[in-house]
Write an enzyme that holds these catalytic residues in place. Sequence first.
Site, PDB file in Angstrom:
ATOM      1  N   CYS A  48     -20.483  -9.894   7.297  1.00 26.67           N
ATOM      2  CA  CYS A  48     -19.121  -9.697   6.792  1.00 26.67           C
ATOM      3  C   CYS A  48     -18.152  -9.398   7.927  1.00 26.67           C
ATOM      4  CB  CYS A  48     -19.107  -8.554   5.763  1.00 26.67           C
ATOM      5  SG  CYS A  48     -17.461  -8.242   5.099  1.00 26.67           S
ATOM      6  N   CYS A  83     -15.450  -6.801   7.026  1.00 25.85           N
ATOM      7  CA  CYS A  83     -15.949  -5.412   7.039  1.00 25.85           C
ATOM      8  C   CYS A  83     -16.163  -4.919   8.466  1.00 25.85           C
ATOM      9  CB  CYS A  83     -17.286  -5.303   6.308  1.00 25.85           C
ATOM     10  SG  CYS A  83     -17.420  -6.302   4.828  1.00 25.85           S
ATOM     11  N   ASP A  84     -16.776  -5.747   9.321  1.00 26.62           N
ATOM     12  CA  ASP A  84     -17.283  -5.243  10.597  1.00 26.62           C
ATOM     13  C   ASP A  84     -16.578  -5.799  11.834  1.00 26.62           C
ATOM     14  OD1 ASP A  84     -19.169  -3.831   9.147  1.00 26.62           O
ATOM     15  OD2 ASP A  84     -20.626  -5.457   9.202  1.00 26.62           O
TER      16      ASP A  84
END
Length: 313
Positions: free
Chosen positions: A133, A136-137
């Site tokens: 992701c 997300c990261d």
Amino acid sequence: MLDCAIVGGGPAGLTAGLYATRGGLKEVVMYEKGMPGGQITQSSEIENYPGVFREGLTGMELMEPWPAQCMHFGLKHEMKEVKQVRKVGDHFEVDLGNETVEAKTVIVCTGSTPRRAGFKGEDEYFGKGVSTCATCDGFFYKGKEVAVLGGGDTALEEALYLANICSKVYVIHRRDSFRAAPPTVERAMKNEKIEFILNASIEEAFGDAMGLQGVKIVFNDGREPMELHVPGLFVFVGNDVNNQVLRQDDGSWLCDLNEQGEVIVDLNMHSSVPGLYAAGDLRIQAPKQVVCAASDGAIAGMQALHYIQEHEL
Ligand code: FAD
Ligand code: NAP
């Protein structure tokens, strides 16, 4: 007894609930193990959902208004994971682990999950440098070099997203042509921060207790293996359908699936079991698009309504 139980609250499940309740069904519950929205909430940019178009629209922003609209007509949402769906006589049982709910119809919309590529060290460094992701990261690697594995739409779109944050993005792909849509390939090729490493696979991810330090790359065109030193690796090699709720205690499946585990449905989203529908990424030949998942959900919601009326349940 519920009129309809919906399993999964992505674009398909939410839209199924909207159409089923707005069509007149009273007791409709959507079971979603997380927050409604589905996997698209992990996407950094959406530009192909009709009627909603602006630069930088994220998946989270696209989905944000859906639950309120879909619940406006009476759809109920319960944040619960469905363990199993069973057919008992002329109705269904939805097993939630600590309770079982009965339903006249069930629409399964459990979507899909990112696949692991299978190289050595992938599991060991998952969450410690290996991710699926970028939204997300990606920020953890601001100003640093990262690698992306895969050559589909997700890999190239997320590589473009990462190029806005990171100093360099290496796209490692096992062929020299791409599954991704040609305009996306073109954009990635033109991006100066993206470097393609083609005809290449990751043999191994390496690092230490602090996390990933790099990957060992092997080539299928005779070139010598190389090491790429990156603290972040994003793996986008496709998805597996989430069909586990259809698995029965004796190992059989509640309805017919194809070899990939996708639910075989007709154009009305009917599975092989009367009263059971599948919609979205879970079904055969799914185009794996938000607009298509929503369309499937709408069809399944209307069909559940027809089924109950026709059978006077
Ligand atoms: P999903 O969105 O997968 O939703 C399924 C839901 O079911 C999930 O919320 C999950 O938590 C829930 N669930 C699963 N099992 C259970 C259970 N047992 N009990 C309760 N809940 C359960 N499509 C586009 O059209 N345009 C794009 O630009 C685009 N970009 C994408 C970018 C990324 C990074 C990804 C991953 C996908 C992208 N897609 C895009 C594809 C799109 O997200 C999917 O086609 C769509 O979300 C499928 O919707 P769905 O409702 O079938 O399933
Ligand atoms: P995908 O289209 O299945 O592509 C997966 C990629 O990973 C392919 O390039 C594949 O290589 C590669 N791959 C698979 N297994 C591998 C392994 N073990 N090791 C190394 N590489 C591997 O998956 P996706 O990109 O996630 O897309 C899934 C679906 O969602 C598609 O239908 C896509 O169109 C859709 N989607 C659409 C959008 C959009 O419309 N904007 C955005 C994202 C996703 P090969 O090509 O050699 O097989």
